[in-house]
Design an enzyme around this catalytic site. Structure first.
Site, PDB file in Angstrom:
ATOM      1  CE1 TYR A  27      12.428   0.863  -2.720  1.00 17.36           C
ATOM      2  CE2 TYR A  27      11.611  -0.445  -1.031  1.00 17.36           C
ATOM      3  CZ  TYR A  27      12.198  -0.381  -2.060  1.00 17.36           C
ATOM      4  OH  TYR A  27      13.201  -1.233  -2.317  1.00 17.36           O
ATOM      5  CG  HIS A  62      -0.494   0.201   2.432  1.00 18.82           C
ATOM      6  ND1 HIS A  62       0.381  -0.892   3.226  1.00 18.82           N
ATOM      7  CD2 HIS A  62      -0.357   1.207   3.496  1.00 18.82           C
ATOM      8  CE1 HIS A  62       0.667  -0.474   4.193  1.00 18.82           C
ATOM      9  NE2 HIS A  62       0.184   0.783   4.468  1.00 18.82           N
ATOM     10  CG  HIS A  97       0.050   5.500   4.216  1.00 22.57           C
ATOM     11  ND1 HIS A  97      -1.312   5.331   4.699  1.00 22.57           N
ATOM     12  CD2 HIS A  97       0.581   4.361   5.017  1.00 22.57           C
ATOM     13  CE1 HIS A  97      -1.680   4.231   5.122  1.00 22.57           C
ATOM     14  NE2 HIS A  97      -0.439   3.615   5.431  1.00 22.57           N
TER      15      HIS A  97
END
Length: 169
Positions: A140, A52, A54
């Site tokens: 990342y 996922h 954010h």
């Protein structure tokens, strides 16, 4: 809200033991870059986890179309991945891939305190998920760029005290 600043969470469809995003990080970066070139938005904070994303983004004045940007990012990224995933009949009928959840979470940022809380949440997330012990160890993330700009200290949330920040998973 046109020109608004939003926090987003965007999930892969199959989250358990799926590291598709980090395995294909260069593809994702290129797609985001290409979408930003066509439909601008400011990135304040961003973290890519295995399954996922954010991020905290601001749309241009007069523009409220975050859905278009996410459709292009998700679709563009999906096109870079070989078609090997299982798809439901519903997705097959719609011509959809089985990579992303259809929807995403969005939250309009209310004020500076809300902005700061969501920036911290973005950057602490790899620690909260047990991917690294220190925020600085996750590659990342915009955390590194923000350290260079003096917004975060390199050692921020780099100890067990990070658990006391109280952010949910």
């Amino acid at each position: 809200m046109p020109g608004g600043t939003y926090f987003f969470t965007v999930n892969l469809l199959q989250r358990q033991q799926n590291n598709l995003l980090v395995r294909n990080i260069d593809n994702l970066r290129k797609v985001v870059h290409d979408v930003r070139a066509r439909y601008t938005f400011a990135i304040h904070g961003w973290v890519v986890l295995p399954d996922h994303i954010h991020c905290l983004l601001t749309l241009p004045e007069g523009d409220a179309n975050s859905a278009l940007r996410w459709r292009l990012i998700k679709g563009g990224f999906s096109k870079t991945i070989p078609r090997a995933e299982a798809r439901s009949q519903s997705r097959t009928n719609r011509g959809e891939r089985g990579i992303w959840q259809r929807r995403y979470w969005e939250h309009l940022i209310r004020d500076e305190k809300d902005f700061a809380a969501h920036m911290d949440y973005i950057h602490i997330n790899p620690v909260k998920h047990g991917l690294v012990a220190r925020v600085v160890d996750w590659p990342y993330s915009t955390f590194h760029r923000l350290v260079e700009r003096g917004i975060y200290d390199r050692s921020w949330a780099g100890s067990p005290e990070a658990d006391s920040l109280g952010y949910p998973d």
